[in-house]
Motif scaffolding. Structure first.
Motif, PDB file in Angstrom:
ATOM      1  N   SER A  32     -10.815  -0.680  -7.815  1.00 13.36           N
ATOM      2  CA  SER A  32     -12.239  -0.628  -8.145  1.00 13.36           C
ATOM      3  C   SER A  32     -12.506  -1.411  -9.421  1.00 13.36           C
ATOM      4  O   SER A  32     -11.766  -1.294 -10.397  1.00 13.36           O
ATOM      5  CB  SER A  32     -12.675   0.819  -8.334  1.00 13.36           C
ATOM      6  OG  SER A  32     -13.929   0.860  -8.966  1.00 13.36           O
ATOM      7  N   LEU A  66      -6.053   1.511  -3.547  1.00 14.26           N
ATOM      8  CA  LEU A  66      -5.939   1.790  -2.116  1.00 14.26           C
ATOM      9  C   LEU A  66      -5.027   0.715  -1.539  1.00 14.26           C
ATOM     10  O   LEU A  66      -5.376  -0.460  -1.516  1.00 14.26           O
ATOM     11  CB  LEU A  66      -7.330   1.746  -1.468  1.00 14.26           C
ATOM     12  CG  LEU A  66      -7.394   1.874   0.054  1.00 14.26           C
ATOM     13  CD1 LEU A  66      -6.872   3.221   0.520  1.00 14.26           C
ATOM     14  CD2 LEU A  66      -8.827   1.668   0.549  1.00 14.26           C
ATOM     15  N   TYR A  70      -2.566   2.541   5.578  1.00 17.04           N
ATOM     16  CA  TYR A  70      -3.034   2.631   4.199  1.00 17.04           C
ATOM     17  C   TYR A  70      -2.391   3.797   3.474  1.00 17.04           C
ATOM     18  O   TYR A  70      -1.855   4.724   4.092  1.00 17.04           O
ATOM     19  CB  TYR A  70      -4.564   2.741   4.153  1.00 17.04           C
ATOM     20  CG  TYR A  70      -5.131   4.013   4.733  1.00 17.04           C
ATOM     21  CD1 TYR A  70      -5.324   4.146   6.106  1.00 17.04           C
ATOM     22  CD2 TYR A  70      -5.480   5.084   3.913  1.00 17.04           C
ATOM     23  CE1 TYR A  70      -5.847   5.313   6.642  1.00 17.04           C
ATOM     24  CE2 TYR A  70      -6.010   6.253   4.445  1.00 17.04           C
ATOM     25  CZ  TYR A  70      -6.188   6.364   5.811  1.00 17.04           C
ATOM     26  OH  TYR A  70      -6.696   7.518   6.340  1.00 17.04           O
ATOM     27  N   GLU A 128      -3.311   6.163  -0.149  1.00 19.66           N
ATOM     28  CA  GLU A 128      -4.229   6.375  -1.271  1.00 19.66           C
ATOM     29  C   GLU A 128      -3.511   6.896  -2.500  1.00 19.66           C
ATOM     30  O   GLU A 128      -4.103   7.022  -3.560  1.00 19.66           O
ATOM     31  CB  GLU A 128      -5.318   7.378  -0.870  1.00 19.66           C
ATOM     32  CG  GLU A 128      -6.137   6.905   0.307  1.00 19.66           C
ATOM     33  CD  GLU A 128      -7.370   7.762   0.511  1.00 19.66           C
ATOM     34  OE1 GLU A 128      -8.301   7.625  -0.286  1.00 19.66           O
ATOM     35  OE2 GLU A 128      -7.383   8.556   1.453  1.00 19.66           O
ATOM     36  N   LEU A 171     -15.228   0.187  -2.436  1.00 18.63           N
ATOM     37  CA  LEU A 171     -13.922   0.831  -2.321  1.00 18.63           C
ATOM     38  C   LEU A 171     -14.074   2.276  -1.839  1.00 18.63           C
ATOM     39  O   LEU A 171     -13.331   2.740  -0.967  1.00 18.63           O
ATOM     40  CB  LEU A 171     -13.189   0.787  -3.669  1.00 18.63           C
ATOM     41  CG  LEU A 171     -11.762   1.336  -3.663  1.00 18.63           C
ATOM     42  CD1 LEU A 171     -10.891   0.598  -2.660  1.00 18.63           C
ATOM     43  CD2 LEU A 171     -11.142   1.245  -5.052  1.00 18.63           C
ATOM     44  N   ARG A 187     -12.466   3.824   1.608  1.00 14.04           N
ATOM     45  CA  ARG A 187     -11.624   5.032   1.661  1.00 14.04           C
ATOM     46  C   ARG A 187     -12.167   6.025   2.684  1.00 14.04           C
ATOM     47  O   ARG A 187     -11.429   6.553   3.519  1.00 14.04           O
ATOM     48  CB  ARG A 187     -11.597   5.720   0.291  1.00 14.04           C
ATOM     49  CG  ARG A 187     -10.730   5.063  -0.759  1.00 14.04           C
ATOM     50  CD  ARG A 187     -10.833   5.879  -2.049  1.00 14.04           C
ATOM     51  NE  ARG A 187     -10.241   5.211  -3.197  1.00 14.04           N
ATOM     52  CZ  ARG A 187      -8.944   5.270  -3.509  1.00 14.04           C
ATOM     53  NH1 ARG A 187      -8.129   5.968  -2.747  1.00 14.04           N
ATOM     54  NH2 ARG A 187      -8.471   4.635  -4.557  1.00 14.04           N
ATOM     55  N   ARG A 236     -10.337   7.235   6.224  1.00 18.15           N
ATOM     56  CA  ARG A 236     -10.002   8.648   6.495  1.00 18.15           C
ATOM     57  C   ARG A 236     -10.621   9.097   7.813  1.00 18.15           C
ATOM     58  O   ARG A 236      -9.983   9.760   8.620  1.00 18.15           O
ATOM     59  CB  ARG A 236     -10.534   9.540   5.368  1.00 18.15           C
ATOM     60  CG  ARG A 236      -9.717   9.460   4.110  1.00 18.15           C
ATOM     61  CD  ARG A 236     -10.196  10.509   3.111  1.00 18.15           C
ATOM     62  NE  ARG A 236      -9.863  10.092   1.759  1.00 18.15           N
ATOM     63  CZ  ARG A 236     -10.750   9.987   0.782  1.00 18.15           C
ATOM     64  NH1 ARG A 236     -12.019  10.286   0.992  1.00 18.15           N
ATOM     65  NH2 ARG A 236     -10.363   9.598  -0.412  1.00 18.15           N
TER      66      ARG A 236
END
Ligand SMILES: [Zn+2]
Ligand SMILES: [Zn+2]
Length: 454
Positions: free
Chosen positions: A335, A346, A376, A378, A407, A411, A415
């Motif tokens: 970010s 990420l 991915y 996190e 961002l 995310r 998810r």
């Protein structure tokens, strides 16, 4: 998450000319559980019952398939049957001959609002969120495409930086040298100065002269992302906001931060003459207002058509462009609102840039959708083996600094996409599996695309 509804998922495998179907059931299959393919091979229907509930779910397939033959080992069983007691089931179905529409991989990186598209229109560019005018009609006389295939020159716009000096390749060093030279020569943002009346078009943003822009204000924020490398010139970043709704639309960059460090925030609508500066405006924060063609609309309706696109396909377009130019498939998204830190970000590994899939549950049905198949993480770089091990692909990782809201959205979307996958596909060696939507070949001309119309 526990499955409280059956999940049906299908994915087209172009090279194998087949569709893989996966089904998760909330309760074990029974004699009443039935699966059937429709006559033209384009939808799969599931009937399943538990003590308390009954489901009938129809899954559209990403491409039409042939009805499977009974298995040689059990010739009396219907070929599409879920064995009693099973809670998960999968099957590969061969494609029907002749259906080629969805079967060709889309290698072009289609993105709306290219220069030729914009030049053919009489348009107003507005803030997506409140429709306030940013570039009034006629302000931009000419739109020009930036050389999007020379990513090295574009790097600065995505604030790409590399904290790991020792791992640099010759290519990285060349890029850094180039950036250092361009930024110190003061020719404008990353080496481009944007004359008045001209709009420069990238995959994901427009570069415009500050004097052409109205209805925005600029806030200064000190950034020193490249403090640990001598090559880079430190710079201040100015965030460009919509005056009316305060939404961030992009940023303007000042090359020599010392030169204008005492400059107060300027509203470009104010009387004073703003300095010549280039603004980068993100396409996903904007909308284009098309005048409604005659016959004239009734006075109660809006006299224009609004065209806008969600942000994530633009992120995908940027990643696809980097994959083809840098031959890298692994990225860390950071970010721009956070200080860079090796453990924060990420991590994504792009496995397939053009996945065609469908999904159905009791709550919703997602028709053939185009996305990127992504693994991915996190919580730091995954320690397990990388997915795709044994398949030739780059192992280098590239950091990309992206707007904070983009961002967050990425995310959340990843998810959610993980939950839409069958359980067996959700994780792989420490990585989570997900999907990021992308533009398809249908979004290449304004007359053909289906924008969000308000
Ligand atoms: Zn606004
Ligand atoms: Zn369009």
């Amino acid at each position: 998450m526990t499955t409280t509804t059956p999940l049906l998922y299908a994915e087209l495998l172009r090279n194998l000319r087949q569709v893989n179907v996966f089904i998760d059931l909330p309760t074990p299959a029974a004699s009443t559980t039935r699966l059937s393919l429709d006559k033209c091979g384009s939808t799969l229907s599931l009937h399943h019952e538990s003590m308390a509930q009954k489901w009938d779910i129809i899954l559209p397939l990403p491409s039409a398939v042939r009805a499977p033959l009974p298995a040689p080992s059990s010739p009396n069983l219907p070929p599409l049957s879920i064995p009693p007691g099973a809670t998960a089931w999968s099957k590969s179905l061969l494609l029907l001959h002749g259906d080629t529409t969805a079967q060709q991989e889309d290698n072009d990186n289609h993105v709306p609002w290219s220069a030729p598209e914009l030049n053919s229109l009489c348009l107003t560019v507005s803030c997506y969120h409140c429709r306030a005018e940013v570039l009034s009609r006629g302000k931009i006389k000419t739109w020009k495409d930036l050389p999007c295939h020379n990513w090295a020159e574009m790097m600065d716009y995505w604030h790409c930086h590399k904290p790991h000096e020792e791992g640099d390749t010759e290519k990285d060093k060349a890029v850094k040298r180039r950036l250092a030279r361009d930024t110190s020569s003061g020719r404008g943002v990353g080496g481009f100065s944007t004359p008045e009346g001209v709009g420069l078009v990238d995959l994901t943003f427009f570069l415009v002269n500050r004097r052409d822009v109205g209805g925005v204000e600029v806030a200064e924020s000190e950034k020193n992302l490249e403090a640990n490398t001598e090559d880079f010139v430190s710079k201040s970043t100015r965030t460009v906001h919509c005056v009316a709704c305060k939404t961030t639309l992009g940023f303007g960059e000042d090359i020599n931060s010392n030169q204008n460090s005492d400059l107060p925030p300027i509203t470009s609508t104010s009387a004073q003459t703003p300095p010549s500066e280039t603004f980068r405006l993100n396409k996903w924060n904007l909308c284009i207002l098309h005048p409604t063609p005659p016959p004239a609309p009734p006075p109660t309706s809006t006299p224009y058509k609004v065209e806008s696109y969600p942000p994530l396909p633009f992120l995908s377009a940027q990643l696809i462009s980097m994959i083809s130019d840098l031959a890298i498939r692994r990225f860390r998204l950071i970010s721009e609102n956070e200080e860079p830190h090796p453990e924060i970000g990420l991590w994504i590994w792009i496995f397939n840039t053009d996945r065609l899939y469908t999904y159905a549950s009791a709550e919703k049905v997602v028709g053939p959708s185009r996305g990127m198949k992504i693994y991915y993480s996190e919580n730091g770089p995954p320690v397990g083996q990388a997915p795709g091990n044994g398949i030739t692909m780059g192992v280098a990782e590239e950091d990309i600094v992206v707007p904070g809201d983009l961002l967050m959205e990425a995310r959340a979307a990843l998810r959610k996409s993980t939950e839409e996958l069958p359980k067996a596909m959700r994780e792989f060696r420490g990585w989570k599996a997900g999907n990021l939507e992308r533009f398809g070949r249908d979004v290449n001309r304004i007359s053909e695309c289906e924008p969000h119309l308000d």
